[in-house]
Structure formats: C-alpha cells, structure tokens
Motif scaffolding. Structure first.
Motif: not given
Length: 690
Positions: A366-382
């Motif tokens: 929900a909060t990692n960037g605007g809704f229309q933006q692409d978001v990258d997931f990694s366990w480190e960032k998480f």
C-alpha cells in the motif's frame, strides 16, 4: 453518481478486477485486492455506505486450454481455482462483502439481459468477418488459440491482445500471419458471422466520460488514444463451447466474449450482496441504475476494458457510469518480472507458510510508492520497511507510551486532551480523508505512520519519565494514549487485525471495524492492562534464508525449463582492443532479456539539476505517458538542443532519487561521451525495442 468529496449520500461500490481462475496467486496479484480492501474500509471509516465486491473470472480460452491439458472440464478447472481464491483472500484480510464468479446463475442471467438491452437499444449488429481456422484440427481459433503479428505495432501478439507490444485489444481477424496454438501450423482466415457492439456510435459520450472520470492519471490518460482516434466496434461473440451462450436460439453455437460477462460480475456480485443482507442495508439497483458512486480498482493492463468498452455498455443500457478507475502499477521481484514458469515469485501461500502476518505485506504493497507506480519487492526491502516503519515508528510509539500509561496509571490518567494533540489528530484525519478523495491508498496508510511519528516525537520531547507525578505528567500520558487510540482507528483499513489487537489492548468496548474517523478523538478507556507488542523485527538471517529458498527454487525451475544449446567456441580476451571494455562474464536467457522494457521516447524538455555537475532532468514522452528521468549528460550535451530528439529508455527500471530528484527510468547511452541511443527511422514514442 456524484463528484462531491466522499462521503456522499450515494451508495458506493468498490470493485477489484476479477482474478482469472487459471493459476495460483502470488504477491504481485495481491496489490489490487489489498488496495481495494484498504480503500473500501477507508470509505466506510468516513461513513460512506459501501459495498466491496468482486468474483472469479471463469470463462475464456486460457481456462479451456489448460482444462483440456489436465483432462478435466473447464468448469471443474475454474471452480477449483475459484474456491482457492475464496480461501486465500481472507487470509490476507481482504474481506469482500460478496465474492462470486462469472459462471453462476446471477451473472449468467444479468449478462444475457444486458446483451438483450444492447440489442433493443440498437447497438448490436451482425457481420461476416474473417476468423482464424485450423484445418488440421478442424476448429475455429478464438483469442488465445491463435498467435501472430500485431497489425498496429508489428510485435508478436496473441489473438485478442498485443500483450508484448502496444497493448491494444485486437478483434478477431486482425492479427497478421496467424498460427494455431493447437498444432503450431499456419492458420487460415474463413468468413464467419459474429455479433458486434457498435461502440463507435458512443464516441462522443466516451470523450465526455473520460474528461470527468476520476482516479489515477494513467486510467484517465491512456484511453484517450483509443477514444479520440478511430474508435472500432467490438466483436462480442466467440466460437467456443465454454462461456455464456449468446441469448437467443439462433446463436446457440456462439458464446459471449469473456470481456462482456466479466465486468457484469461487478453488478451480479452487488446484487448477491443485496439478496443476502436486504435492500435496506444496501440496494444494488440504486447503486447501479440510479445514483451509485462506482470505483473500479484494477491492474493497468486492463485499463482499456474498464474505460472504453465497459462504460459504453453501461451507458447504452441505462446503468450508472464509473465515477473512478484506480489502475495499479506492476510488481517486480528483485528488479525482475515475476515468472511463474521459472517459479520466480513469492507465492501467497508461501508468504503465509513462512509465518508472516498479513499486515506486513499489506503495508508494503500500500505505501511503497504511489498506486499507479511500479513497485519492486525484495525480502531485504520488505525487512527494512517493516523494521524501520512498522516496528521502529508505529510499534515503538504504541508500546512505549501504553506501557508507561499502564505502569504509572493502570490506563488513561485523568486529564484533558491538549490543544496541540487534538489539532494533530484532526490533521491526521484530514490527511486520511484527503487520501480517500485523491484515490491514494498510499496516503491513507501514510497518515497513520505520520501520526505515530508525531507521537514518538511528542513523548520524546516531553520526557514524562523525568516529570514528577502531577498534572503535567498526566497531561503528557493522556495525550499519548489518545494518539494511540487515533492510530488504532486510522490503522484499521491498512491492518485490520493489528488495529483490533491494539483496540483490545486499549480495552475499548465497541468494534474498531465499525468505528468512524471521529472515534479517533473519543476519550480512551479509563483502564487497560499491559500492552502487547504489535510488530516483530525481521532478522537479517531470516532474509538470507528466504533469498536462498527463492534462488534455489528459480534455479531448479530454470534448469528444468532450459533446452540444450550448442556450446560456443572459446574466445580470447586478447581479441578485445584496449579501448573497449571486456564483455561481461555469463549469459542471460532470452526470457530474462524480454523482461527489459526498452521503449522509444521523445525528449520534451531538458534542464540541469542545481548543485549537480553531471546530472540533467529530462521529461520524456514514452507513448502512454510522460516520464521524468535523471541522466548524467549535463556536461556532454547541449540541453537546449535535446527536446524533440528520440532516445531509447529502460521503462521498467525501479525508481530512484538523485540529488533529491525522482528518476523514473533510464536513458541508454554509449561510451564516456554518452552517445545517446536513438532510432534510424521515425519510430513513434512508446514503440518497444527488441
């Protein structure tokens, strides 16, 4: 429908794009469903009458193809996935008011009625068209049964969509050089009678509709290419057995195109909700036929369907048009696209089996960037987002302040709420409301985190542990408990389970899930027990373990999927001139290369960044939208001469911030002099580079 700020007097319907009943869910899929759940809960917190509905998309060629591979019926195949989705969504606290599917009786009957209404209104006609046919299989080839070349951009495409190029919806007979996916042989076109929805007659309406549509900018801007161009009529029938039969005996050998009945499930699911709770609780006819505020929350790959075909169908049949469309960006994994064939994904079941609370991934998405933006997931960032924000900010404030209140006062001390804290909570409520009305799931979540951050600063600034027992100390702790209660109220849409846990720790009597935003300023309970810690820190060793599992799984799937290739001849590094960099070691597969989204872009504006010797800020047109990109070319190019120049950009690169300026992509250049890569011909902005 109104365009007033929420809450309105109208019933609202929040929908999520239907998950296709064709495979397992991973966290990339969850973004729209988590976003929809947060948004619908936030509307309800504002006092808006709201129904949150969706359902499984059961029809279409992929289901039929995969069911045949398994040797089961399409209905059996699709129902199995539908039931799995029904089980999975609540585990991530995504709680629809109704979750149906497109093959049930309600949707079937509503779909047939709506198509009959289209016919009666004069918007459906019959026409002979060329349809791909496989002579060897003696079968017509609808949609995914045929592949070929997109007639608009020249990219490889499937029968109903240019999925690898321009993203256009393709009508039967449009795809060039058709090939049967059944046999791999060249297909041939044969004339066949089909039904068409005369969308072109609604072009003026759609132009007005898109001007008043609310939501994310990509959903407002992307459809203009189709609406303002030569709008094509839409073939609404297919040569298949699996689907909803075209209404009328004469057309029993045709079914309706999946994108006819899929969005009608939004109406069907709302009707099922009304049938269950009664029209006095929520009236589906008022919402869809009179004055509803309809909000669609979807992935950006289906914008065209929701902003062109769907509103045209609704308008032509006398239904309420959508008020807003919120289209999400995509999710990548460690900078690369999810690949189910290579098992490169964090699966929904896997996330839960690892013991993580659903609140953590809900917060991240929900909060990692605007809704229309692409978001990258990694366990480190998480881990970093959880540890720094949920544990370090929200959890830290709640535990330290409530533990102090419990030890010193066994609850809330007798004192009036200070003006400073009252005003700050009111500000948080205003930010929350603004997030809802700006269609920003991120701001709904951030309003809570910022309030907790204020709480940390407030308790640290006032240091109640240094104060003598008395009015001043009681005042500070009373304020802190009030902030904790406000956090619980505003946290509920983002993390309903954690909000309930906090609510219980505060010893509140009523239901946090039914509490409106005004409850944030209601006096807290006089007494409560020792609080629990809301969030747990994720250790670095845990991340290493998760990464090892992921890498091992991807390697195993890749090895099983790779075909043997001829071994290349050995080369010598002495063949490489000193003036060139040596080639990078290792090779990448074609699938990995395809995950780079290289696009032709036109530079619209270029200016230097103050304080940065090498960096320039470029505004570029990539066809579907304008982007801002930071490039290290300030000293190597005359920036005034760059507008109008075509360049090649990496469009799906993770966003970065350089000298305080956001960069959304990368311009490709060669050598130390930053020789900008361009095109030989006059390729249009947005053309994909392969």
């Amino acid at each position: 429908m109104s365009h007033e700020d929420f809450p309105t007097e109208n019933p609202a319907v929040v929908t999520c794009g239907l998950p296709y009943a064709n495979g397992d869910l991973h966290i990339g899929h969850l973004r729209t469903y988590v976003g929809g759940d947060i948004y619908s809960r936030a509307l309800k917190r504002l006092g808006q009458e709201t129904a949150f509905v969706s359902g499984s998309d059961m029809h279409g060629t992929p289901v039929a193809v995969n069911a045949a591979k398994e040797g089961v019926t399409p209905e059996e195949f699709a129902l199995r996935h539908h039931e799995k989705y029904e089980e999975t969504f609540p585990k991530f606290e995504v709680e629809f008011d109704n979750y149906g599917h497109t093959h049930d009786e309600t949707n079937t009957e509503l779909t047939k009625q709506l198509v009959r209404d289209l016919e009666e209104a004069g918007y459906v006609y019959e026409k002979e068209i060329p349809v791909a046919y496989d002579p060897e299989a003696d079968q017509w080839l609808p949609d995914r049964y045929v592949e070929g070349t997109c007639p608009y951009c020249g990219e490889h495409a499937r029968g109903d969509e240019c999925d690898e190029g321009c993203g256009r919806h393709l009508e039967p007979g449009e795809i060039e050089d058709p090939v049967s996916t059944l046999t791999g042989n060249a297909a041939e076109y044969r004339e066949r009678s089909h039904r068409f929805f005369e969308v072109s007659e609604l072009q003026d309406y759609l132009g007005e509709f898109i001007d008043r549509l609310e939501g994310t900018s990509n959903a407002q801007n992307q459809p203009r290419e189709w609406i303002e161009g030569e709008l094509q009529d839409w073939c609404i029938t297919r040569d298949m057995d699996w689907g909803i039969d075209y209404p009328g005996e004469s057309e029993s050998d045709l079914v309706l195109y999946v994108w006819v009945d899929a969005p009608i499930e939004y109406i069907a699911s709302t009707k099922q909700y009304t049938d269950r709770v009664g029209a006095d609780v929520f009236d589906w006819e008022e919402a869809w036929k009179e004055s509803g505020d309809i909000v669609h929350i979807i992935g950006r790959d289906i914008i065209q369907h929701h902003t062109v075909f769907w509103p045209a169908m609704l308008h032509a049949t006398g239904h309420v048009e959508p008020r807003a469309v919120m289209a999400s960006g995509f999710i990548t994994l460690n900078g690369k696209g999810f690949s189910t064939s290579r098992n490169r994904a964090v699966w929904a079941d896997e996330y839960l089996e690892e013991g993580f609370d659903p609140a953590l991934i809900r917060y991240y998405l929900a909060t990692n960037g605007g809704f229309q933006q692409d978001v990258d997931f990694s366990w480190e960032k998480f881990r970093d987002r959880v540890n720094n924000e949920l544990v370090g900010t929200v959890g830290n404030f709640l535990y330290r302040s409530m533990l102090f209140a419990y030890r010193e006062y066994e609850g809330t001390p007798e004192a009036d709420l200070s003006d400073e804290v009252r005003e700050r909570i009111e500000t948080a409520i205003e930010e929350f409301e603004a997030g809802v009305n700006d269609y920003s799931v991120r701001e709904v979540g951030n309003s809570v985190v910022r309030l907790a951050q204020f709480g940390n600063e407030y308790i640290q600034r006032n240091e109640p542990w240094k104060l003598d027992d008395g009015a001043e100390k009681a005042q500070v702790i009373r304020d802190c408990v009030q902030v904790a209660k406000a956090v619980a109220v505003l946290l509920e849409p983002l993390a309903p389970g954690k909000a309930e846990q906090l609510w219980n720790d505060l010893n509140e009597d009523d239901d946090v899930h039914a509490a409106g935003v005004e409850a944030a300023l209601d006096a807290p309970a006089a007494s409560f027990g020792e609080p629990s810690e809301l969030f747990e820190k994720i250790e670095e060793e845990r991340v290493e373990e998760l990464n090892e599992k992921l890498e091992s799984r991807v390697a195993a799937a890749t090895a099983a999927d790779e075909t043997e290739t001829d071994e290349a001849a050995d080369g010598s590094s002495e063949d490489v001139s000193d003036e060139h960099e040596p080639l990078l070691e290792g090779r990448i597969g074609f699938e990995e290369f395809q995950e780079l989204d290289l696009r032709v872009a036109e530079i619209l504006d270029a200016e230097g960044i103050d304080g940065a010797d090498k960096l320039a800020k470029l505004t570029v047109d990539i066809g579907v939208e304008e982007r801002q990109i930071v490039a290290g070319i300030k000293q190597l190019h005359d920036l005034d001469e760059l507008p109008g120049k075509k360049v090649v950009v990496v469009a799906n690169l993770e966003k970065a911030e350089l000298f305080g300026v956001e960069s959304n992509g990368m311009v490709l250049a060669a050598g130390e002099q930053a020789d900008l890569l361009t095109t030989h011909g006059d390729a249009e902005p947005g053309t994909r580079v392969r």
